[in-house]
Write an enzyme that holds these catalytic residues in place. Structure first.
Site, mmCIF file in Angstrom:
data_model
loop_
_atom_site.group_PDB
_atom_site.id
_atom_site.type_symbol
_atom_site.label_atom_id
_atom_site.label_comp_id
_atom_site.label_asym_id
_atom_site.label_seq_id
_atom_site.Cartn_x
_atom_site.Cartn_y
_atom_site.Cartn_z
ATOM 1 N N ASN A 8 0.273 -30.563 26.288
ATOM 2 C CA ASN A 8 0.017 -29.263 26.961
ATOM 3 C C ASN A 8 0.883 -28.120 26.652
ATOM 4 O O ASN A 8 2.140 -28.289 26.660
ATOM 5 C CB ASN A 8 -0.093 -29.363 28.609
ATOM 6 N N HIS A 11 3.459 -23.813 28.583
ATOM 7 C CA HIS A 11 4.785 -23.560 28.843
ATOM 8 C C HIS A 11 5.464 -22.720 27.569
ATOM 9 O O HIS A 11 6.575 -22.129 27.857
ATOM 10 C CB HIS A 11 5.707 -24.273 29.461
ATOM 11 N N ARG A 19 8.682 -12.136 28.034
ATOM 12 C CA ARG A 19 8.802 -10.710 27.593
ATOM 13 C C ARG A 19 7.758 -9.943 27.075
ATOM 14 O O ARG A 19 7.581 -8.948 26.543
ATOM 15 C CB ARG A 19 9.622 -10.887 25.980
ATOM 16 N N HIS A 44 -4.171 -24.297 29.838
ATOM 17 C CA HIS A 44 -4.831 -23.949 31.051
ATOM 18 C C HIS A 44 -4.922 -22.565 31.128
ATOM 19 O O HIS A 44 -3.930 -21.576 31.090
ATOM 20 C CB HIS A 44 -3.998 -24.418 32.281
ATOM 21 N N ARG A 46 -5.586 -19.789 33.272
ATOM 22 C CA ARG A 46 -5.491 -19.422 34.567
ATOM 23 C C ARG A 46 -6.259 -17.895 35.019
ATOM 24 O O ARG A 46 -6.062 -17.154 33.785
ATOM 25 C CB ARG A 46 -4.108 -19.091 35.147
ATOM 26 N N ARG A 50 -1.284 -15.933 33.536
ATOM 27 C CA ARG A 50 0.293 -16.095 33.659
ATOM 28 C C ARG A 50 0.768 -16.552 32.364
ATOM 29 O O ARG A 50 1.946 -16.297 32.035
ATOM 30 C CB ARG A 50 0.929 -16.624 34.979
ATOM 31 N N GLU A 71 -8.273 -26.429 30.343
ATOM 32 C CA GLU A 71 -8.187 -26.783 31.839
ATOM 33 C C GLU A 71 -8.585 -25.262 32.717
ATOM 34 O O GLU A 71 -8.148 -24.462 32.004
ATOM 35 C CB GLU A 71 -6.814 -26.833 32.387
ATOM 36 N N THR A 101 2.406 -24.341 39.904
ATOM 37 C CA THR A 101 1.820 -25.024 39.130
ATOM 38 C C THR A 101 0.758 -25.640 39.934
ATOM 39 O O THR A 101 0.407 -25.413 40.970
ATOM 40 C CB THR A 101 2.620 -26.256 38.392
ATOM 41 N N THR A 102 -0.163 -26.667 39.284
ATOM 42 C CA THR A 102 -1.514 -27.054 39.762
ATOM 43 C C THR A 102 -0.951 -28.216 41.038
ATOM 44 O O THR A 102 -0.378 -29.290 40.425
ATOM 45 C CB THR A 102 -2.360 -27.773 39.059
ATOM 46 N N GLU A 152 -9.334 -37.026 35.547
ATOM 47 C CA GLU A 152 -7.767 -37.268 35.531
ATOM 48 C C GLU A 152 -7.097 -37.224 36.623
ATOM 49 O O GLU A 152 -7.077 -36.351 37.523
ATOM 50 C CB GLU A 152 -7.427 -35.757 34.820
ATOM 51 N N HIS A 192 0.250 -34.796 34.810
ATOM 52 C CA HIS A 192 1.106 -33.848 35.853
ATOM 53 C C HIS A 192 2.588 -34.577 35.969
ATOM 54 O O HIS A 192 2.531 -35.751 36.804
ATOM 55 C CB HIS A 192 0.447 -33.729 37.100
ATOM 56 N N GLY A 193 3.613 -33.909 35.726
ATOM 57 C CA GLY A 193 5.093 -34.283 35.945
ATOM 58 C C GLY A 193 5.571 -35.528 35.302
ATOM 59 O O GLY A 193 6.403 -36.126 35.412
ATOM 60 N N GLY A 214 2.921 -31.992 29.589
ATOM 61 C CA GLY A 214 3.265 -30.650 29.144
ATOM 62 C C GLY A 214 4.954 -30.211 29.378
ATOM 63 O O GLY A 214 5.704 -30.298 28.376
ATOM 64 N N HIS A 215 4.811 -30.160 30.704
ATOM 65 C CA HIS A 215 6.414 -29.387 31.002
ATOM 66 C C HIS A 215 7.410 -30.332 30.379
ATOM 67 O O HIS A 215 8.549 -29.847 29.644
ATOM 68 C CB HIS A 215 6.517 -29.430 32.640
#
Ligand code: PXP
Length: 240
Positions: A8, A11, A19, A44, A46, A50, A71, A101-102, A152, A192-193, A214-215
Site C-alpha cells: 500500500n 503514505h 507540500r 486507497h 479517499r 487526502r 481500496e 486511518t481506516t 480482508e 492493517h497495522g 503500507g504504513h
C-alpha cells in the site's frame, strides 16, 4: 501456496501532499515496490483525497505490471471511478472523514442489500471484490451473502494487542474468521497495522493468501530505502 504481498503506497502520497507538490511520486514507489517483490500495488482513493489523487490511480493503471487493488468506499462516485479505470480488484472499506486511518471493518451485516448491489456492479465490470471486515463470524457470513469474492480481515486490534504483549484473544478471532471464510468459499486476505514482527504469528494461518501492508513499509523506507523495506517484507511473506 505462495502467499502474496500487496504494498500500500498511500503514505508516499501523504508525504507529497504535505507540500501539495510532485514529490515523492507514488507512481515511482509502485515501480520500486514491484522490482523488489511486491505482488500487487494497493491504493486507497479517499473521498477527501487526502493522499492518493485521481491522477495517481489513472497513471498506475497504465504502468503497474502486477495488479492494482483499489481500496474505496461503497459510494456512487467511487463505483463510477472503479468501473471506468478497471483495477484488478476493489476492496470496499468504511470511510469516515475525521478518522486518521481506516479504523474498523465494514459493517456488512447492517448493509447487506446495498453492498450486494455495489459488489455486483463491480463484478459485472470484471473487478474482483473484497470486503474489509473485522474478524467476526457474522461479518464473514454476511460478506458471503453480499456476494464478495474475498474478505480482508482487519488486523488492527490484533496489532495493538501484539504491542501490548497479549495478543492471544485477537489472534484467535483472526484464526477462526479466516478458517470460516475459507470453509464457505471466500478467499481470505489480511491487513492493517502489520509489520515485520507482528505478521509472524499471522503467517502461520494457511487460509490467509494475501497481505496488504503500507504504513510499516513506508515508515521503514525512510531509514533503509523503499527497495529494502519492500524486499524484507516480501521475503518474509513469500517464505512462510
Ligand atoms: N488494508 C486496508 C483495507 C486498509 O484500509 C489499510 C490502510 O489503508 C491497509 C490494509 C494497510 O494498513 P497499514 O497501512 O496499517 O499497513
Amino acid at each position: 501456496m505462495r502467499r502474496k504481498l500487496g504494498v500500500n503506497i498511500d503514505h508516499v502520497a501523504t508525504v507529497r501532499q504535505a507540500r501539495r507538490g510532485i514529490a515523492p511520486d507514488p507512481v515511482a514507489a509502485a515501480g520500486i515496490a514491484e522490482m523488489n517483490g511486491a505482488d500487487g500495488i494497493t491504493v486507497h482513493l479517499r473521498e477527501d483525497r487526502r493522499h492518493i489523487q485521481d491522477r495517481d490511480v489513472e497513471i498506475l493503471q497504465q504502468v503497474v505490471q502486477t495488479r492494482i487493488n483499489l481500496e474505496m468506499a461503497a459510494t456512487e462516485e467511487m463505483v463510477e471511478i472503479a468501473t471506468r479505470l478497471l483495477p484488478f480488484s476493489s476492496t470496499l472499506v468504511p470511510e469516515k472523514r475525521e478518522e486518521v486511518t481506516t479504523e474498523g471493518g465494514l459493517d456488512v451485516l447492517s448493509q447487506r442489500e446495498p453492498l450486494h448491489e455495489t459488489v455486483f456492479r463491480l463484478q459485472e465490470a470484471g473487478i474482483f471484490v473484497s470486503l474489509f471486515i473485522d474478524p467476526d463470524l457474522g461479518q464473514v457470513r454476511a460478506a458471503k451473502q453480499a456476494g464478495a469474492d474475498a474478505v480482508e480481515i482487519h488486523t488492527g486490534s490484533y496489532c495493538n494487542a501484539f504491542r501490548a504483549g497479549r495478543f492471544g484473544r485477537e489472534f484467535e478471532k483472526i484464526r477462526v474468521a479466516a478458517a470460516h471464510g475459507r470453509n464457505i468459499g471466500l478467499r481470505v486476505f489480511a491487513g492493517h497495522g502489520l509489520d515485520l514482527r507482528n505478521i509472524v504469528p499471522i503467517l502461520s494461518l494457511p487460509e490467509i493468501e494475501e497481505f496488504n501492508i503500507g504504513h510499516s513499509i513506508i515508515a521503514r523506507a525512510v531509514f533503509v530505502g523503499l527497495g529494502q523495506a519492500v524486499r524484507e517484507m516480501a521475503d518474509l511473506v513469500h517464505s512462510a
